[in-house]
Motif scaffolding. Structure first.
Motif, PDB file in Angstrom:
ATOM      1  N   SER A   1       0.825  -1.211   0.000  1.00 52.66           N
ATOM      2  CA  SER A   1       0.000   0.000   0.000  1.00 52.66           C
ATOM      3  C   SER A   1       0.857   1.257   0.000  1.00 52.66           C
ATOM      4  N   ALA A   2       0.250   2.349  -0.387  1.00 51.36           N
ATOM      5  CA  ALA A   2       0.876   3.665  -0.302  1.00 51.36           C
ATOM      6  C   ALA A   2       0.021   4.525   0.618  1.00 51.36           C
ATOM      7  N   LEU A   3       0.616   5.605   1.111  1.00 53.12           N
ATOM      8  CA  LEU A   3      -0.090   6.474   2.052  1.00 53.12           C
ATOM      9  C   LEU A   3      -1.365   7.018   1.436  1.00 53.12           C
TER      10      LEU A   3
ATOM     11  N   SER B   1      -3.786   9.867   1.798  1.00 54.12           N
ATOM     12  CA  SER B   1      -3.568  11.170   2.426  1.00 54.12           C
ATOM     13  C   SER B   1      -4.738  11.669   3.262  1.00 54.12           C
TER      14      SER B   1
ATOM     15  N   GLU C   1       3.538  17.221   5.574  1.00 53.05           N
ATOM     16  CA  GLU C   1       4.087  16.471   4.456  1.00 53.05           C
ATOM     17  C   GLU C   1       5.347  17.116   3.882  1.00 53.05           C
TER      18      GLU C   1
ATOM     19  N   GLU D   1       6.077   6.361   4.906  1.00 54.18           N
ATOM     20  CA  GLU D   1       5.973   6.433   3.450  1.00 54.18           C
ATOM     21  C   GLU D   1       7.264   6.977   2.840  1.00 54.18           C
TER      22      GLU D   1
ATOM     23  N   ARG E   1       9.817   4.257   2.889  1.00 55.43           N
ATOM     24  CA  ARG E   1       9.593   3.297   1.800  1.00 55.43           C
ATOM     25  C   ARG E   1      10.303   3.743   0.528  1.00 55.43           C
TER      26      ARG E   1
ATOM     27  N   HIS F   1       3.415  -0.647  10.415  1.00 62.48           N
ATOM     28  CA  HIS F   1       2.688  -0.071   9.277  1.00 62.48           C
ATOM     29  C   HIS F   1       2.711  -0.963   8.045  1.00 62.48           C
ATOM     30  N   THR F   2       3.802  -1.685   7.841  1.00 61.32           N
ATOM     31  CA  THR F   2       3.970  -2.423   6.591  1.00 61.32           C
ATOM     32  C   THR F   2       3.942  -3.939   6.755  1.00 61.32           C
TER      33      THR F   2
END
Length: 332
Positions: free
Chosen positions: A217-219, A221, A238, A283, A286, A318-319
C-alpha cells in the motif's frame, strides 16, 4: 461436489474470474496428476451473468457465461464469488442495480444457516457486496487504493484495508489485485479441507502464508474532508516531516489549542496528528528503501528518527515487514 458460482458483469477483471475458476476446477486434480494418481475434483464452476449474456471484461476479453445469476437461489447456492471491478466503480454500481438487488437476498437470515462462507468478493468487488447491504456491521477488506472511497461510501462497514483476506460469518473479502489466489486457497481450505488447499498451493507455486496487503500500500492522504485548518496542517507536515514535531508546536502552527487540534484532526482524518506524521515518515522511508542504497540507519535519520530499533518497530507495524525485508522485496 460443490458448485462455485462466479458473477460476471461488464467491466470485471478477467483474471479474477478465470484465475478463480482455474483454482477451484483444479483443486484435487493438478496435484494428483503430478504424482500419477487418480484426480478427485471437489468443485464445479459456473460463470453467471445477467440473462446469461457474455461477460465483456475490462481488458477487452469476452467470456461466455454458463447461465444467468437470476436462476440461482440463495438458499441453494454453495459458494458465490464476486470478482474485481476493473472499470470505474461508480459506473459499474450504477449499471448493475439489478445485480445489487439480487445479491441482497444473501442478507436474509435463512441464507446463512450453514455456518460456512457462501459469498465472497475480490478486491473492489467488495463495493458490490457493500452496496447490497451484505457488509453492514461486518469486517471486510478491499483494495488498499480504494479504501478511502469505500469508507466514505459505506461508513457502517468495519473496513480493514491492511488485511489480505477477511472472513466474517458467511462472507469473505480479499484485498487488491491478485489477492484472488489467497481468497481461493482460503475458501478451498474451508470447503474441501486443509490438505486439498495445501496441495493446490504447492502445485500452483502459491505462497499460502500471505496475510497482509500493507507492504504493497501507499499512504492514503485522508484529504476527503473540507476543514481548511487541518488541510493546511497536513500540507505542512508532508513538507516538514523530518523535523522535530510535537503537539504543542502543531497547535501553535494551526492557531488552535492542543485539545481543539486533536479533536478536529481526528474528526477530519480519522487519525491523530502523531499517527498521521508517523504514516508520512514511513511512506518517505519506503521511497528511500525502494530507490536508494542508504543504510537503514541513514534512512531512519532522514525521516526524522534517531533510534533505529524504535523506527524499525514502527515500520513493521505499518507495513508488516522490517525495513531490511521491505528493501529485499521492493528495492531496485
Amino acid at each position: 461436489m460443490q458448485t462455485v458460482s462466479i458473477i460476471g458483469f461488464d467491466g470485471a477483471l478477467a483474471s479474477a474470474i478465470t484465475g478463480v475458476i482455474d483454482l477451484f476446477r483444479l483443486a484435487g486434480v493438478t496435484w494428483a496428476r503430478i504424482h500419477g494418481e487418480q484426480p478427485e475434483p471437489h468443485f464445479t464452476t459456473r460463470l453467471l451473468t445477467r440473462n446469461g449474456d457474455p461477460c465483456r471484461c475490462i481488458n477487452g476479453i469476452t467470456l461466455l457465461s454458463d447461465g444467468s445469476w437470476e436462476e440461482l437461489d440463495a438458499d441453494n447456492a454453495d459458494l458465490v464469488i464476486v470478482p474485481t471491478i476493473g472499470a470505474p466503480i461508480d459506473q459499474v454500481l450504477a449499471s448493475n442495480a439489478d445485480l445489487v438487488a439480487w445479491l441482497g437476498q444473501f442478507n436474509c437470515p435463512n441464507s446463512s444457516s450453514s455456518g460456512q462462507v457462501r459469498v465472497a468478493s475480490n478486491c473492489t468487488g467488495a463495493f458490490l457486496l457493500a452496496e447490497a447491504g451484505l457488509l453492514s456491521g461486518k469486517e471486510a477488506t478491499t483494495h488498499w487504493g480504494f479504501s478511502n472511497a469505500f469508507h466514505q461510501r459505506y461508513p457502517g462497514v468495519n473496513l480493514h484495508p491492511e488485511k489480505l483476506v477477511t472472513v466474517d460469518g458467511d462472507i469473505a473479502c480479499a484485498g487488491g489485485g491478485m489477492a484472488w489466489w489467497d481468497l481461493g486457497i482460503n475458501l478451498i481450505e474451508r470447503h474441501a479441507g486443509p490438505k486439498v488447499a495445501r496441495e493446490l498451493a504447492k502445485a500452483f507455486v502459491i505462497d499460502a502464508g500471505r496475510n497482509s496487503q500493507a507492504p504493497y500500500s501507499a499512504l492514503q492522504s485522508k484529504r476527503y474532508h473540507s476543514d481548511p485548518v487541518i488541510l493546511k496542517l497536513q500540507d505542512w507536515l508532508e513538507e516538514h516531516y523530518s523535523q522535530a514535531v510535537n503537539l504543542d508546536s502543531l497547535a501553535t502552527l494551526s492557531g488552535l489549542t492542543s485539545r481543539s487540534l486533536m479533536r478536529r484532526f481526528k474528526l477530519a482524518t480519522g487519525d491523530t496528528p502523531t499517527g498521521y506524521l508517523q504514516a508520512i515518515r514511513v511512506e518517505a522511508a519506503r521511497v528511500h528503501l525502494e530507490s536508494s542504497r542508504f543504510p537503514v540507519e541513514d534512512v531512519t535519520r532522514l525521516v526524522g528518527y534517531e533510534d533505529v530499533s524504535s523506527f524499525s518497530r514502527l515500520f513493521r507495524k505499518h507495513t508488516g515487514l522490517s525495513p531490511g525485508a521491505y528493501r529485499l522485496r521492493f528495492g531496485r
